[in-house]
Design a protein around this motif. Structure first.
Motif, PDB file in Angstrom:
ATOM      1  N   ASP A 146       0.846  -1.197   0.000  1.00 34.34           N
ATOM      2  CA  ASP A 146       0.000   0.000   0.000  1.00 34.34           C
ATOM      3  C   ASP A 146       0.884   1.251   0.000  1.00 34.34           C
ATOM      4  O   ASP A 146       1.639   1.478   0.950  1.00 34.34           O
ATOM      5  CB  ASP A 146      -0.897  -0.005   1.241  1.00 34.34           C
ATOM      6  N   TRP A 148       0.153   4.281   0.529  1.00 34.56           N
ATOM      7  CA  TRP A 148      -0.163   5.192   1.627  1.00 34.56           C
ATOM      8  C   TRP A 148       0.545   4.771   2.912  1.00 34.56           C
ATOM      9  O   TRP A 148       0.922   5.620   3.733  1.00 34.56           O
ATOM     10  CB  TRP A 148      -1.674   5.240   1.858  1.00 34.56           C
ATOM     11  N   TRP A 150       3.537   3.405   3.074  1.00 39.93           N
ATOM     12  CA  TRP A 150       4.926   3.856   2.966  1.00 39.93           C
ATOM     13  C   TRP A 150       5.029   5.375   3.035  1.00 39.93           C
ATOM     14  O   TRP A 150       6.011   5.915   3.554  1.00 39.93           O
ATOM     15  CB  TRP A 150       5.542   3.330   1.669  1.00 39.93           C
ATOM     16  N   ALA A 151       4.014   6.066   2.528  1.00 43.75           N
ATOM     17  CA  ALA A 151       4.004   7.529   2.642  1.00 43.75           C
ATOM     18  C   ALA A 151       3.927   7.942   4.106  1.00 43.75           C
ATOM     19  O   ALA A 151       4.581   8.907   4.535  1.00 43.75           O
ATOM     20  CB  ALA A 151       2.827   8.104   1.860  1.00 43.75           C
ATOM     21  N   LEU A 152       3.135   7.196   4.883  1.00 46.34           N
ATOM     22  CA  LEU A 152       3.031   7.477   6.317  1.00 46.34           C
ATOM     23  C   LEU A 152       4.364   7.221   7.014  1.00 46.34           C
ATOM     24  O   LEU A 152       4.794   8.006   7.874  1.00 46.34           O
ATOM     25  CB  LEU A 152       1.929   6.608   6.924  1.00 46.34           C
ATOM     26  N   SER A 155       6.904   9.920   6.325  1.00 46.32           N
ATOM     27  CA  SER A 155       6.597  11.199   6.970  1.00 46.32           C
ATOM     28  C   SER A 155       6.887  11.171   8.471  1.00 46.32           C
ATOM     29  O   SER A 155       6.788  12.197   9.144  1.00 46.32           O
ATOM     30  CB  SER A 155       5.128  11.567   6.746  1.00 46.32           C
TER      31      SER A 155
END
Length: 322
Positions: A146, A148, A150-152, A155
């Motif tokens: 997912d 998202w 990895w984006a989380l 960040s």
């Protein structure tokens, strides 16, 4: 007027090769190597404290500033190895980048096999996590792919520090730069146990912050520091072993990141687990398989013989041969 004699140490004149082609290290190289490693370790740890702040180490602002510091030191660290080569006169065949484990030969096995070996060692904790995880297998696969998720992660400053920046910079400085300087004056096997001492001592700086923010009693903090030194020294010896056997930086970095994610095995929780026998059996099986696979999975034949750092050894070492 007679010119003064040149007082600059000329170690180049003492470098030679024996009649059978073995490398003979220059006189005084060990002092230069140890001092270079000490200076490099102090530079790395010192860079964490160039920013004055009353915030704890896990605060995002502190983490970002320290990212800047350690990345600068890491970028400059190859200069230490280059200067060491110039001063001592050690001119190995492999390039500077190859000595530091940055090369393409054997790259795919270097990415897969050391990490697989480390996961085998953590078989018990992995099984324990799988048993306690509320997600199903397919749920875990979906989360893994997912974007998202990895984006989380990317960040999160603490995640970036523990999984990316710390493994990359610490392995670059404490393994890729130090081992090429230590191997010529000792041996690969001795360097494996010498290099982690710099790495372990470097982690004592956490004591300063724990005392500063009064996060525990003085005796408790120092006991924790001694434990962390022991743990990091053993881990440092393991990644140094991988670096020398594979001649690659990527393996130690991935293993470091994985171990940071897993943390120290929760043996106390394993002893109290509802499926204690199964979990403890997996712990034992993981250790036994790790010992059986330690040399086969790090066989230098997978990574292109000879590994660059082994060309600096003054005497043949069993660690460097298939």
């Amino acid at each position: 007027m007679v010119e003064d004699d040149d007082l600059t140490p000329n170690l180049m004149s003492n470098q030679m090769w024996s009649s059978n082609g073995e490398f003979v290290p220059p006189d005084g190289i060990c002092w230069v190597s140890v001092l270079s490693c000490l200076l490099l370790a102090c530079s790395y740890v010192g860079s964490l404290y160039v920013w004055r702040s009353d915030l704890p180490r896990d605060h995002p602002a502190v983490i970002k500033r320290r990212f800047t510091s350690v990345l600068i030191v890491s970028a400059v660290s190859p200069v230490f190895v280059w200067a060491w080569k110039m001063y001592t006169g050690v001119m190995p065949g492999p390039s500077l980048l190859a000595l530091m484990g940055i090369r393409f030969e054997g790259l795919i096995p270097a990415i897969i096999l050391p990490l697989l070996l480390t996961m085998v060692l953590f078989l018990g904790p992995l099984i324990q996590l799988a048993m306690d995880c509320p997600w199903g297998f397919m749920d875990g696969i979906r989360v893994t792919f997912d974007p998202w998720f990895w984006a989380l992660c990317l960040s999160d400053m603490r995640w970036l520090r523990n999984q990316v920046v710390a493994p990359l910079t610490e392995e670059l400085v404490f393994r890729a730069c130090m081992l090429p300087m230590l191997v010529p004056c000792t041996s690969p096997s001795t360097a494996i146990f010498t290099c982690p001492l710099f790495f372990g001592v470097a982690h004592f700086h956490h004591v300063i912050e724990l005392l500063r923010f009064r996060q525990g009693t003085v005796s408790g903090i120092f006991l924790a520091a001694v434990f962390q030194f022991s743990y990091t020294a053993v881990f440092g010896a393991y990644t140094a072993f991988i670096f020398i056997r594979t001649g690659h930086l990527v393996g130690p970095v991935l293993c470091h990141s994985f171990c940071n994610h897993m943390g120290f095995p929760a043996l106390g929780m394993a002893l109290e687990h509802p499926h204690r026998f199964t979990v403890l059996s997996c712990y034992l099986l993981g250790v036994l398989l790790f010992l059986l696979l330690l040399f086969p999975l790090t066989d230098p034949i997978f990574y292109s013989l000879p590994t660059p750092v082994c060309t600096l050894a003054s005497v043949p070492s069993s660690l460097c041969i298939s």
